[in-house]
Enzyme design. Sequence first.
Site, mmCIF file in Angstrom:
data_model
loop_
_atom_site.group_PDB
_atom_site.id
_atom_site.type_symbol
_atom_site.label_atom_id
_atom_site.label_comp_id
_atom_site.label_asym_id
_atom_site.label_seq_id
_atom_site.Cartn_x
_atom_site.Cartn_y
_atom_site.Cartn_z
ATOM 1 N N HIS A 174 0.699 -1.119 0.087
ATOM 2 C CA HIS A 174 0.083 0.266 -0.332
ATOM 3 C C HIS A 174 0.843 1.005 0.092
ATOM 4 C CE1 HIS A 174 -3.619 -2.352 1.763
ATOM 5 N NE2 HIS A 174 -3.313 -2.110 0.983
ATOM 6 N N CYS A 195 -2.515 0.583 9.788
ATOM 7 C CA CYS A 195 -3.089 -0.787 9.018
ATOM 8 C C CYS A 195 -4.180 -0.671 10.343
ATOM 9 C CB CYS A 195 -3.055 -2.088 9.048
ATOM 10 S SG CYS A 195 -1.745 -1.607 7.885
HETATM 11 N N1 GLY Z 1 -2.378 -8.558 4.978
HETATM 12 C C1 GLY Z 1 -3.460 -7.449 4.775
HETATM 13 C C2 GLY Z 1 -3.055 -7.667 3.298
HETATM 14 O O1 GLY Z 1 -2.578 -7.611 2.565
HETATM 15 O O2 GLY Z 1 -4.374 -6.789 2.775
#
Ligand code: GLY
Length: 262
Positions: A167, A254
């Site tokens: 991300h 996250c």
């Molecule tokens: N394990 C977090 C993701 O890949 O979204």
Amino acid sequence: MRAYRFTHAITCQPPQTAVNGLRAVDTGAPDLAVMRAHHADYVAALKSTGATVVELPALEAFPDSLFVEDTALCLPQGAVVMRPGAPSRLGEAAEMAPHLRALYSDVRQIEGVENFIEAGDILTTETEILVGRSARTNAGGVAELARIVADWGHNLREVFTPPGVLHFKTDCSLLDGETILATERLDASGCFKGYRVIHTAPGEEASANAIRFNDLVLFPAGFPRTRDKLIAAGFDLREIGNSECAKLDGGMSCLSLRFTPS
Ligand code: GLY
């Protein structure tokens, strides 16, 4: 510069199925007991700021559901429910929507069936919303979000997540109203012109994902040179263990949604 203040956070307990969570490289299954202990430390750190933390129970059907940030973008004017680009995570957004509706009067959602966007790719600063295209966030998702947030008076700027990075915010964090912690590889793209940028120390790129919650910075443990840079720059840091979430490419941002409901 004093940044926007938060009153609330939403977190979700790590499910037992987190051991099967998505990962780019398999470095072994996360230790669930350690992951839950780290998660408890994280929630306690948020609560220590006076925040109201809505702690959702584990969603066993969704191994990555502890990473709630990806399900929604929370802004002062309202919340936008995302459409995660990972098929196994699509249902997490629908699970989150009612919790946002309980707190916000205006909750919208990404609806285009070809549009995908995960909020781990979104960095909201005091002046704009940066969205990094990635393997999880496509042009349609960015364009649909741009229309929604324009209605609330926000400028959205499309940027790019470095290849091989999950991300956009894997590689950067907003630390106050004008300061961004970023890896050199992301900053080299030029996307942070006009901001004050602090680089992660060489070899500590995995520390770029931190969060600011009002005057406290939650920072992953195990990155002493970057930690010391931030302390020297005047930030109030709380180190939180992240070894198990890191096995699933997860970090500080996250694990929560952070906002002030309207
Ligand atoms: N394990 C977090 C993701 O890949 O979204």
